[in-house]
Design a protein around this motif. Sequence first.
Motif, mmCIF file in Angstrom:
data_model
loop_
_atom_site.group_PDB
_atom_site.id
_atom_site.type_symbol
_atom_site.label_atom_id
_atom_site.label_comp_id
_atom_site.label_asym_id
_atom_site.label_seq_id
_atom_site.Cartn_x
_atom_site.Cartn_y
_atom_site.Cartn_z
ATOM 1 N N ILE A 117 -32.118 -53.812 -63.271
ATOM 2 C CA ILE A 117 -30.736 -54.252 -63.026
ATOM 3 C C ILE A 117 -29.795 -53.645 -64.056
ATOM 4 O O ILE A 117 -28.711 -53.146 -63.728
ATOM 5 N N THR A 118 -30.229 -53.650 -65.321
ATOM 6 C CA THR A 118 -29.417 -53.032 -66.385
ATOM 7 C C THR A 118 -29.229 -51.540 -66.120
ATOM 8 O O THR A 118 -28.108 -51.012 -66.252
ATOM 9 N N MET A 119 -30.305 -50.858 -65.742
ATOM 10 C CA MET A 119 -30.210 -49.424 -65.505
ATOM 11 C C MET A 119 -29.351 -49.108 -64.286
ATOM 12 O O MET A 119 -28.631 -48.094 -64.264
ATOM 13 N N LEU A 120 -29.381 -49.951 -63.280
ATOM 14 C CA LEU A 120 -28.509 -49.750 -62.114
ATOM 15 C C LEU A 120 -27.034 -49.782 -62.515
ATOM 16 O O LEU A 120 -26.184 -49.158 -61.868
ATOM 17 N N GLN A 121 -26.738 -50.484 -63.590
ATOM 18 C CA GLN A 121 -25.357 -50.597 -64.070
ATOM 19 C C GLN A 121 -24.987 -49.512 -65.080
ATOM 20 O O GLN A 121 -23.792 -49.259 -65.304
ATOM 21 N N THR A 122 -26.002 -48.857 -65.674
ATOM 22 C CA THR A 122 -25.714 -47.957 -66.800
ATOM 23 C C THR A 122 -26.232 -46.530 -66.650
ATOM 24 O O THR A 122 -25.993 -45.704 -67.541
ATOM 25 N N TYR A 123 -26.943 -46.197 -65.562
ATOM 26 C CA TYR A 123 -27.543 -44.860 -65.468
ATOM 27 C C TYR A 123 -26.498 -43.752 -65.550
ATOM 28 O O TYR A 123 -26.791 -42.630 -65.995
ATOM 29 N N HIS A 124 -25.254 -44.046 -65.160
ATOM 30 C CA HIS A 124 -24.176 -43.048 -65.249
ATOM 31 C C HIS A 124 -23.861 -42.683 -66.702
ATOM 32 O O HIS A 124 -23.262 -41.633 -66.956
ATOM 33 N N ASP A 125 -24.253 -43.528 -67.650
ATOM 34 C CA ASP A 125 -23.900 -43.303 -69.050
ATOM 35 C C ASP A 125 -24.801 -42.268 -69.739
ATOM 36 O O ASP A 125 -24.487 -41.824 -70.849
ATOM 37 N N TYR A 126 -25.918 -41.912 -69.106
ATOM 38 C CA TYR A 126 -26.836 -40.937 -69.707
ATOM 39 C C TYR A 126 -26.410 -39.520 -69.319
ATOM 40 O O TYR A 126 -26.129 -39.246 -68.152
ATOM 41 N N ASP A 127 -26.373 -38.630 -70.289
ATOM 42 C CA ASP A 127 -25.954 -37.247 -70.054
ATOM 43 C C ASP A 127 -27.153 -36.398 -69.605
ATOM 44 O O ASP A 127 -28.113 -36.232 -70.377
ATOM 45 N N PRO A 128 -27.139 -35.864 -68.374
ATOM 46 C CA PRO A 128 -28.274 -35.086 -67.864
ATOM 47 C C PRO A 128 -28.648 -33.905 -68.763
ATOM 48 O O PRO A 128 -29.837 -33.639 -68.977
ATOM 49 N N ALA A 129 -27.663 -33.203 -69.299
ATOM 50 C CA ALA A 129 -27.943 -32.032 -70.138
ATOM 51 C C ALA A 129 -28.680 -32.431 -71.413
ATOM 52 O O ALA A 129 -29.594 -31.729 -71.868
ATOM 53 N N THR A 130 -28.294 -33.556 -71.999
ATOM 54 C CA THR A 130 -28.950 -34.033 -73.220
ATOM 55 C C THR A 130 -30.391 -34.459 -72.935
ATOM 56 O O THR A 130 -31.310 -34.160 -73.715
#
Length: 352
Positions: free
Chosen positions: A313-326
Motif C-alpha cells: 500500500i505504501t509503495m502504491l502511493q510512493t513508487y513515483h518518487d523513485y528515480d529510474p536512472a538512479t
Amino acid sequence: MLGLFVQRHAEAAALYNDISVIYAHPDDKNEIVDETINNVRTIRVYYKKSKSKIINLIRYFKANKKALKILPKPDIIHVHVLTRLGLIALREKRLHGTPYIITEHWSRYLPGNDFSGFLRKRLTRTVVKNASAVTTVTDVLAKAMQSHGLRNKNYVILPNVVDINKLKPSPHKNEIPKIVHVSCFENKSKNITGLIDALSILESKNIDYQFVFIGDGVDFAMIKDYVKKLKHLEKLRFTGILEGQEYIDELASSDFLVLSSNYETQGVVLLEAFACGIPVVSTNVGGIPEIVNESNGILIPPHDPEKLAEAMITMLQTYHDYDPATLREGVIKKFSNETIGKLLDDIYKNLN
C-alpha cells in the motif's frame, strides 16, 4: 531455467577467458550435444534416468567424465553448486594437478534448510577445503557455509550477473498501478501463498491495482487453485514462464516488484527490477538486505501478510518518487557482465 545463473557467470567469464561448460542431465536418452552458445562452448551429456538413486549417481559421474574427455585439459575447473561436481573437480586435482574454484548459489546452508547428513557434510568439507577459492553470491551465504565447517582461506563474494544491455526502463505508463512477482513457483522458499494472503488484504480495502505473476514451477497448479478458493482476486494474472524480450517488456512495464521469500541467497529478480528502473518490496531475508534499502525499496519481515500488505500500500502511493536512472545506475556499477567477468578474471589469475 535452473542453470540460468551459471550460464550468465560463464558468459561473463568468457569476455576475458576461453570458457567451456559441461552439463550432465538425466533423460530418456543417451546423447551428447556439443554447441557454442553466446561464445561459450557448451557440452550437454544426457543419460538414461533410472529408478535407482545409486545407478543415477554412477551414470551422472560417468556422463561428466565423458564430457571432460571431449575437451582439452583445462587450466582451471570452475564448479557451480556442490557437492557432486566438487568431487569430480577434487579427483581431477589429485590426478592431474588441475586447480578448481567453487561458486555456490544454493540456499540450503541458510537456517531452516536441509544441509544435513554425516557423509554429505564430510565430503563437502573436503571439497571446499581443497578448492583454490570459494565464491558465494552474498556475504550471508558465505557465513552460512562457514558456520557448517566449510572452511577455505579464500572466500570471495561474486554476485550474480544482470544483463543491463537488455534490461532497461520502459516509457510505458499504467493507468492502474501494475505490480509484478517473478519466481520459480516453489512455495516453501518463495511463499507465494503468503503473498496472495497479503493481496486479499488489499482487496478488502478496495485498492485499485493489477498484479502479474511471472514464472512456473512445482507449485504452480497449487497456487492457482489457492487463488480460486479465495474467488475475489480477479486482478491477478499468471503468465507462466516468459523469456527474452517478452519477459523484459512485462517486467519493465511494471511499477514495482514484490518478492515474498521465506529465504533467499540474493534475489536476482530484485536486481533485474532495478535495471528496469522500478523499486521493490521484499522480505528481509538471506542476502536481500545487502542489495535492498530505503533508496530502492521497502524491506519487511517474512511470514507476515499484514506487513507485506502495508508495504505494498505504501509503495502504491510512493513508487513515483523513485528515480529510474538512479535505480539502474547501482546495478550497472556492481552487477554487469563486464564487472563480474573482470572479477572472475582476477580470481582465475590469482589462484595459488
